[in-house]
Design a protein around this motif. Structure first.
Motif, PDB file in Angstrom:
ATOM      1  N   MET A  56       0.877  -1.045  -0.120  1.00  0.00           N
ATOM      2  CA  MET A  56      -0.078  -0.167  -0.030  1.00  0.00           C
ATOM      3  C   MET A  56       0.846   1.237  -0.089  1.00  0.00           C
ATOM      4  O   MET A  56       1.609   1.679   0.965  1.00  0.00           O
ATOM      5  N   ALA A  57       0.866   2.206  -0.993  1.00  0.00           N
ATOM      6  CA  ALA A  57       1.547   3.394  -1.213  1.00  0.00           C
ATOM      7  C   ALA A  57       0.504   4.457  -1.232  1.00  0.00           C
ATOM      8  O   ALA A  57      -0.526   4.362  -1.896  1.00  0.00           O
ATOM      9  N   ALA A 206      -8.825  -7.979  10.391  1.00  0.00           N
ATOM     10  CA  ALA A 206      -8.032  -9.168   9.924  1.00  0.00           C
ATOM     11  C   ALA A 206      -7.755  -9.374   8.473  1.00  0.00           C
ATOM     12  O   ALA A 206      -6.682  -9.402   7.836  1.00  0.00           O
ATOM     13  N   THR A 207      -8.910  -8.736   7.671  1.00  0.00           N
ATOM     14  CA  THR A 207      -8.866  -9.015   6.074  1.00  0.00           C
ATOM     15  C   THR A 207      -7.901  -7.866   5.669  1.00  0.00           C
ATOM     16  O   THR A 207      -7.002  -8.333   4.851  1.00  0.00           O
ATOM     17  N   ILE A 208      -7.741  -6.614   6.171  1.00  0.00           N
ATOM     18  CA  ILE A 208      -6.996  -5.792   5.859  1.00  0.00           C
ATOM     19  C   ILE A 208      -5.532  -6.050   6.045  1.00  0.00           C
ATOM     20  O   ILE A 208      -4.731  -5.621   5.320  1.00  0.00           O
ATOM     21  N   HIS A 209      -5.235  -6.543   7.391  1.00  0.00           N
ATOM     22  CA  HIS A 209      -3.920  -6.723   7.740  1.00  0.00           C
ATOM     23  C   HIS A 209      -3.351  -8.028   6.830  1.00  0.00           C
ATOM     24  O   HIS A 209      -2.172  -8.321   6.615  1.00  0.00           O
ATOM     25  N   GLU A 210      -4.297  -8.876   6.614  1.00  0.00           N
ATOM     26  CA  GLU A 210      -3.899 -10.081   5.613  1.00  0.00           C
ATOM     27  C   GLU A 210      -3.579  -9.323   4.133  1.00  0.00           C
ATOM     28  O   GLU A 210      -2.576 -10.049   3.418  1.00  0.00           O
ATOM     29  N   GLN A 211      -4.242  -8.526   3.868  1.00  0.00           N
ATOM     30  CA  GLN A 211      -4.139  -8.047   2.453  1.00  0.00           C
ATOM     31  C   GLN A 211      -2.685  -7.142   2.241  1.00  0.00           C
ATOM     32  O   GLN A 211      -2.206  -7.429   1.346  1.00  0.00           O
ATOM     33  N   TYR A 212      -2.602  -6.255   3.156  1.00  0.00           N
ATOM     34  CA  TYR A 212      -1.588  -5.309   3.001  1.00  0.00           C
ATOM     35  C   TYR A 212      -0.480  -5.476   4.203  1.00  0.00           C
ATOM     36  O   TYR A 212      -0.846  -5.675   5.210  1.00  0.00           O
ATOM     37  N   ARG A 213       0.828  -5.797   3.586  1.00  0.00           N
ATOM     38  CA  ARG A 213       1.942  -6.024   4.495  1.00  0.00           C
ATOM     39  C   ARG A 213       3.005  -5.097   4.709  1.00  0.00           C
ATOM     40  O   ARG A 213       3.790  -5.132   5.674  1.00  0.00           O
ATOM     41  N   HIS A 214       2.805  -4.122   3.509  1.00  0.00           N
ATOM     42  CA  HIS A 214       4.056  -3.442   3.333  1.00  0.00           C
ATOM     43  C   HIS A 214       3.522  -2.068   2.844  1.00  0.00           C
ATOM     44  O   HIS A 214       2.656  -1.929   2.200  1.00  0.00           O
ATOM     45  N   PHE A 215       3.971  -0.844   4.014  1.00  0.00           N
ATOM     46  CA  PHE A 215       3.090   0.182   3.726  1.00  0.00           C
ATOM     47  C   PHE A 215       4.377   1.458   3.481  1.00  0.00           C
ATOM     48  O   PHE A 215       5.391   1.566   4.156  1.00  0.00           O
ATOM     49  N   THR A 216       3.782   2.291   2.724  1.00  0.00           N
ATOM     50  CA  THR A 216       4.672   3.671   2.363  1.00  0.00           C
ATOM     51  C   THR A 216       3.872   4.872   2.247  1.00  0.00           C
ATOM     52  O   THR A 216       2.619   4.927   1.703  1.00  0.00           O
ATOM     53  N   VAL A 217       4.174   5.956   3.003  1.00  0.00           N
ATOM     54  CA  VAL A 217       3.370   6.999   3.050  1.00  0.00           C
ATOM     55  C   VAL A 217       4.209   8.479   2.625  1.00  0.00           C
ATOM     56  O   VAL A 217       5.487   8.608   3.162  1.00  0.00           O
ATOM     57  N   ASP A 218       3.805   8.912   1.421  1.00  0.00           N
ATOM     58  CA  ASP A 218       4.334  10.290   0.874  1.00  0.00           C
ATOM     59  C   ASP A 218       3.962  11.292   1.574  1.00  0.00           C
ATOM     60  O   ASP A 218       2.861  11.440   2.031  1.00  0.00           O
ATOM     61  N   CYS A 242       7.441   2.550   5.649  1.00  0.00           N
ATOM     62  CA  CYS A 242       8.396   3.603   5.426  1.00  0.00           C
ATOM     63  C   CYS A 242       7.406   4.748   5.104  1.00  0.00           C
ATOM     64  O   CYS A 242       6.598   4.991   4.307  1.00  0.00           O
ATOM     65  N   VAL A 243       7.955   6.186   5.675  1.00  0.00           N
ATOM     66  CA  VAL A 243       7.337   7.409   5.540  1.00  0.00           C
ATOM     67  C   VAL A 243       8.397   8.014   5.042  1.00  0.00           C
ATOM     68  O   VAL A 243       9.541   8.161   5.323  1.00  0.00           O
ATOM     69  N   VAL A 244       8.015   9.160   4.187  1.00  0.00           N
ATOM     70  CA  VAL A 244       8.797  10.153   3.429  1.00  0.00           C
ATOM     71  C   VAL A 244       8.265  11.496   3.606  1.00  0.00           C
ATOM     72  O   VAL A 244       7.064  11.820   3.339  1.00  0.00           O
ATOM     73  N   GLY A 245       9.156  12.461   3.962  1.00  0.00           N
ATOM     74  CA  GLY A 245       8.506  13.863   4.175  1.00  0.00           C
ATOM     75  C   GLY A 245       9.649  14.801   4.419  1.00  0.00           C
ATOM     76  O   GLY A 245      10.827  14.522   4.695  1.00  0.00           O
ATOM     77  N   ASP A 246       9.357  16.005   4.548  1.00  0.00           N
ATOM     78  CA  ASP A 246      10.138  17.309   4.824  1.00  0.00           C
ATOM     79  C   ASP A 246       9.506  18.291   5.864  1.00  0.00           C
ATOM     80  O   ASP A 246       8.434  18.998   5.326  1.00  0.00           O
TER      81      ASP A 246
END
Length: 604
Positions: A56-57, A206-218, A242-246
């Motif tokens: 999920m990005a 539980a369904t959402i946690h099973e679906q998505y394992r890796h997260f990135t937030v811009d 992983c979060v990315v920002g300034d």
């Protein structure tokens, strides 16, 4: 196809290969954060660490999400969920709501101000439209900061416009009741409802946690408390975040954005890996010297270093061939009209020297400043477009052209594809020579000319039907073509963009910082706005201010970066370089010489 580990600098490579555990990437302006995000995902997929469907990005705009998907496709990655917070939450509500509630989910409020007007009428209030817009903003702020109406009263006891806090409270309650009666939810309710659903329904979680394992937030510096809470619920006990920002580009605090989530990430995740991106592939060191001086000693500020003019991509693609890297200038004027005329004259001279109008922008603090600038540019024959106005594909002439192209696609082609597009656009009013600058006629001409350029740039073998279908796709994802006009934009609207030549006007006390910014926090937000404007510039930066009828003083931000202003009598003079820009120029040569100018150099 280049691999995801190619053409990265040392810091970018570190971020791209940091695939596990909590990671925070502090990415300064122009350092290639979107490149890092997409290459990191692609690298994870390449080595089998990530399954695309489990990534999920999340970003903040539909346009940014579309660009992320396009870049991932170019890297050979399909199936990643790259969406905004709201699009992700809405998709989950649509999926789970029928099962949980036994019917379809409520409709989305399409106009909050209109609904507020109906609510006000129902309780005997008659606020004007401006007050209703302000109350709508207050409702949005209350919800994204996760406050009840009672909490809101304690936080904002001053009232809104001509309404005291008691009447604002009544109006907010009436709005919520009317919304419930009509079985509607608003934009912020989408996030609240999604968070509540995950919290209340273990099987949904539980369904959402099973679906998505890796997260990135811009753009993590812009998350609100509500978005941060929803992200926690999506994440569950997962650690691959992983979060990315300034923090220096936090300019939406008024709307609930809270940079402390970014600044405190390492504290909240004790084992977090922190990576700093400070090599800027956009601006000259002279421009970065001004930006660095403005943000000196601010919390979370990064010190940007130019990677060299030839070391990075410039997606805007508007370089006009000049090699010089002039120092930023600062000029004072008697009033806003003189300032606008001088800026227009300088822009006309720059275009006459070969600059592409699309690579030039005039930035300002408030929308009201655009009128004088539009007049001045039209007076010297320069066409301009105001960013943040009507979307390109919502312009009536564009809609008309797309419909005409779709209709023409069913007829046999009698010439080349490009000629067919040109003929359709000519029938609608496109001429070889543009009409005079200024006004709706020139705006319509520029829109049709942009459609013709898209046809001319289409891949060989494109059919008229394919072109028309592509225009519909572009409209859906807000992938707008570049107009060959000078851009006028507020500093808020300019975020995330860049131009070769930037004119930042109105750097006077009461304008930037704006008059109602009185506290340390609000002044700091204004400083970050100025920083965003400065870091939009690729090659040249012109700063200016005017005294006006109120005998304004130069902005404190000019004083903080150590500038001296040269007095101008309309045409304008060249401001003296700041200490920081003098030092920046001397150091930029060493920065540039250390950067490779070959095709394999690090890029954005």
């Amino acid at each position: 196809m280049n691999g995801p580990l190619e053409h990265l600098d040392e810091q970018q490579l570190e971020a791209v290969t940091a695939l596990r555990g909590p990671v925070v990437v502090l990415a300064g302006a122009g350092t290639g954060k979107t490149r890092v995000i997409t290459h990191r995902i692609a690298h994870g997929v390449d080595i089998g660490a990530y399954s695309p469907g489990r990534v999920m990005a999340v970003t903040f705009t539909t346009k940014a999400a579309g660009e992320m998907r396009a870049r991932l496709r170019a890297l050979g990655v399909e199936g990643v969920s790259a969406r905004t917070f709201h699009a992700t939450a809405l998709a989950q509500l649509n999926y789970f709501w029928p099962t949980l509630a036994g019917d379809s989910m409520p409709s989305i409020v399409d106009n909050k101000v209109r609904l507020l007007a109906h609510a006000a009428d129902g309780i005997g209030l008659e606020p004007d439209t401006a007050t209703l817009r302000d109350v709508a903003s207050e409702i949005e702020w209350r919800k994204v900061t996760m406050r009840s109406i009672e909490d809101y009263v304690r936080a904002r006891p001053q009232g809104v416009g001509g309404l005291d806090v008691e009447r604002v409270t009544r109006l907010q309650r009436a709005y919520e009741e009317l919304k419930d009666q009509r079985r509607q939810i608003d934009f912020e309710d989408v996030l609240l409802a999604c968070a509540g659903m995950i919290e209340a329904e273990p099987r949904v979680a539980a369904t959402i946690h099973e679906q998505y394992r890796h997260f990135t937030v811009d753009e993590y510096q812009d998350v609100s408390p509500l978005q941060a809470r929803l992200l926690e619920l999506w994440l569950g006990d997962r650690r691959d975040l992983c979060v990315v920002g300034d923090a220096s580009q936090t300019i939406y605090s008024f709307a609930g954005a809270d940079p402390t989530f970014l600044l405190d990430f390492e504290r909240r995740h004790a084992d977090a890996r922190v990576i700093r991106l400070e090599r800027n592939y956009r601006s000259t060191q002279a421009i970065l010297g001004v930006a660095n001086a403005l943000m000196k000693d601010r919390p979370g500020a990064l010190r940007l270093v130019a990677a060299g003019r030839n070391a990075g991509e410039h997606p805007a693609g508007h370089a006009d061939g000049a090699d010089a890297a002039p120092l930023p200038t600062v000029t004072a004027f008697d009033d806003e009209r003189d300032e606008a005329r001088a800026v227009a004259a300088r822009i006309r001279a720059r275009i006459a020297a070969g600059a592409d109008p699309a690579g030039i922008a005039v930035l300002y603090r408030a929308h009201a400043q655009s009128a004088e600038l539009l007049r001045a540019l039209a007076d010297v024959g320069i066409a301009a477009s105001v960013l943040g106005g009507r979307r390109f594909f919502d312009v009536p002439e564009v809609r008309q052209a797309v419909m005409a192209l779709r209709a023409a696609a069913v007829a046999p082609l009698t010439g080349t594809f490009v000629q067919a597009v040109r003929d359709v656009l000519r029938s609608l009013g496109l001429t070889d020579d543009p009409p005079p600058a200024g006004g709706a006629v020139r705006d319509a001409w520029e829109a049709r000319a942009a459609l013709l350029r898209l046809a001319e740039e289409a891949p060989e073998g494109t059919t008229l039907r394919e072109f028309a279908d592509d225009l519909l796709r572009r409209a859906k994802v807000q992938e707008e073509p570049t107009l060959r006009t000078v851009t006028l934009a507020t500093l808020h609207a300019a975020k995330g963009l860049e131009w070769d030549h930037v004119y930042l006007v109105g750097l006077a006390e009461g304008v930037l910082p704006i008059s109602y910014a009185q506290t340390f926090e609000t002044i700091d937000e204004e400083r970050r706005l100025a920083y965003v404007g400065i870091t939009r510039a690729v090659r040249t930066l012109d700063l200016s201010w005017s005294r006006g009828a109120r005998d304004r003083r130069p902005s404190r931000f000019l004083q903080e970066i150590g500038t001296r202003t040269v007095r101008a009598g309309g045409a304008g003079g060249i401001g003296a370089p700041t200490r920081s820009t003098r030092q920046a120029r001397s150091s930029s040569s060493s920065s540039s010489s250390s950067s490779s100018s070959t095709a394999s150099s690090p890029r954005r």
